[in-house]
Design a protein around this motif. Structure first.
Motif, PDB file in Angstrom:
ATOM      1  N   ILE A 145      27.049   4.443  31.215  1.00  0.00           N
ATOM      2  CA  ILE A 145      28.233   3.913  31.900  1.00  0.00           C
ATOM      3  C   ILE A 145      28.987   5.123  32.436  1.00  0.00           C
ATOM      4  N   THR A 146      29.163   5.187  33.747  1.00  0.00           N
ATOM      5  CA  THR A 146      29.685   6.426  34.320  1.00  0.00           C
ATOM      6  C   THR A 146      30.677   6.154  35.449  1.00  0.00           C
ATOM      7  N   GLY A 170      28.655   6.805  27.503  1.00  0.00           N
ATOM      8  CA  GLY A 170      29.646   6.992  28.552  1.00  0.00           C
ATOM      9  C   GLY A 170      29.538   8.420  29.063  1.00  0.00           C
ATOM     10  N   ILE A 229      35.467   3.216  30.941  1.00  0.00           N
ATOM     11  CA  ILE A 229      34.199   3.318  30.208  1.00  0.00           C
ATOM     12  C   ILE A 229      34.328   2.723  28.816  1.00  0.00           C
ATOM     13  N   THR A 270      28.343   2.218  37.359  1.00  0.00           N
ATOM     14  CA  THR A 270      29.642   2.861  37.566  1.00  0.00           C
ATOM     15  C   THR A 270      30.760   1.850  37.339  1.00  0.00           C
ATOM     16  N   ASN A 282      33.415  -0.889  27.849  1.00  0.00           N
ATOM     17  CA  ASN A 282      32.025  -1.310  27.998  1.00  0.00           C
ATOM     18  C   ASN A 282      31.178  -1.090  26.744  1.00  0.00           C
ATOM     19  N   ILE A 284      30.534   1.293  24.502  1.00  0.00           N
ATOM     20  CA  ILE A 284      29.621   2.434  24.438  1.00  0.00           C
ATOM     21  C   ILE A 284      29.444   2.900  22.999  1.00  0.00           C
TER      22      ILE A 284
END
Length: 378
Positions: free
Chosen positions: A65-66, A8, A106, A85, A109, A111
């Motif tokens: 993931i941003t 992330g 984020i 995104t 997702n 991470i």
């Protein structure tokens, strides 16, 4: 497709914006607007790139993931990373709420590691959402870096992630998230408070210690250092950096001092107080100058923490040979052998500053102490 490491990434674009223009922070739109009006530049993405450059060779193993725009997407696109995104900032000038909502999106997702670029305010926002749910590591980009969740330099943050990608054993431990009151900070008072803990990779070479607080108490040693430095002052301008040890020299001269800023003196008189990077760049181009700096207790930084006014241009124009580093031996001993760190934002300059340098530790008393290459303990 699930990559070997899902990161992330959150960049606080305005982190550190007040540093070079002597505003000591970036909290609040009014401060950011004032900093921009003074010509401040957004450098958080530059700092983030220095970290991501280290892991760029592993792009095929990484999924990021941003956040849209300057909070991560633009840099990922520029560097060619695999990214997605998950949040669109609500504000043009991103606020704390944007950071927190981005972190929430984020986290949904799956991470492996949260990476963020900012200062202590950003760390607080991340901690408020993330807490101990996933490991985190910060890329230092703010004016205030008291928290123990940051790499000692942007490149050092990249080195920690690189170790994970190489499959090396990296321990995880708890680190304090600290922040200080910016309004008091601008008045020369450091009042730090712990806001929580986050889980970080425990890599002592690369992850910074929490900054030591308080002023030097060894008044006799400080007076010896002050007396020796004052004797060196001839016709040049002397640029006086921030910190309690430099403050002691100014006090010995009977001059007002900006404890958390940069001042200029000549022939025993204060010529300019709390100067900006732009002012110093003009000054050091026109006149021969010497620079007096100290290190941050507990961390060892000589550049890049609380003295962003000393820009790479300023440092180069002064010249390494004209930099006087002052510190008590007890302050150096507290580093327990860890090197000093130059984190100017210019990796080439950081490398030029690396190596043993003399530290003034008393009256005509010097020790040699090593400045490390950026992010690497030799």
């Amino acid at each position: 497709m699930r990559h070997e490491l899902t990161i992330g990434l959150i960049i606080n674009p305005y982190a550190g914006i007040g540093g070079a223009v002597a505003m000591k922070g970036s909290d609040g739109k009014a401060i950011r607007d004032a900093a921009l009006a003074k010509g401040a530049e957004l450098k958080a993405a530059v700092r983030a790139k220095q970290a991501l450059d280290i892991i760029a060779p592993f792009k095929d193993k990484i999924s990021i993931i941003t956040v849209a725009g300057a909070m991560g997407e633009e840099l990922c696109q520029q560097m060619g990373f695999n990214y997605r995104t998950v949040y669109q900032p609500a504000n043009v000038q991103t606020e704390a709420l944007d950071t927190e909502r981005a972190a929430e999106a984020i986290l949904d997702n799956n991470i492996d590691l949260m990476v963020f670029a900012g200062g202590d305010g950003t760390a607080r926002n991340i901690c408020h959402v993330v807490s101990d749910t996933v490991p985190v590591i910060g890329i230092p980009a703010g004016c205030k870096i008291h928290s123990g969740v940051y790499g000692v330099t942007p490149a050092a943050t990249g080195k920690v992630i690189e170790k994970l990608l190489k499959g090396e054993l990296v321990s995880i431990g708890d680190a304090d998230v600290m922040d200080i009151d910016e309004s008091l900070f601008r008045e020369g008072v450091v009042k730090a408070k712990a806001y929580g803990e986050m889980r970080v990779p425990v890599e002592l070479t690369y992850v910074q210690a929490v900054k030591s607080g308080g002023k030097e108490s060894d008044e006799l040693v400080l007076q010896d250092i002050a007396d020796f430095v004052i004797e060196q002052m001839e016709d040049e301008l002397f640029i006086m950096g921030s910190g309690s040890t430099v403050n002691g020299i100014m006090n010995e001269m009977g001059l007002d001092n900006t404890l958390l800023g940069v001042d200029v003196i000549a022939k025993g008189e204060l010529k300019a107080a709390d100067v900006t990077a732009d002012q110093l760049e003009v000054l050091t181009q026109q006149y021969p100058c010497k620079l007096v700096i100290t290190l941050i207790g507990g961390q060892g930084h000589i550049f890049g923490r609380g003295n962003q006014q000393l820009s790479p241009t300023v440092i180069r124009q002064i010249g390494k040979e004209n930099i006087l580093v002052v510190a008590t031996k007890s302050k150096l001993s507290a580093l327990e052998g860890r090197p000093l760190i130059a984190d100017t934002g210019d990796p080439v300059l950081d490398a030029e500053l690396a190596g043993p340098i003399p530290i003034i530790t008393g009256y005509n008393d010097h020790v040699l102490y090593r400045v490390a290459s950026p992010g690497v303990k030799e």
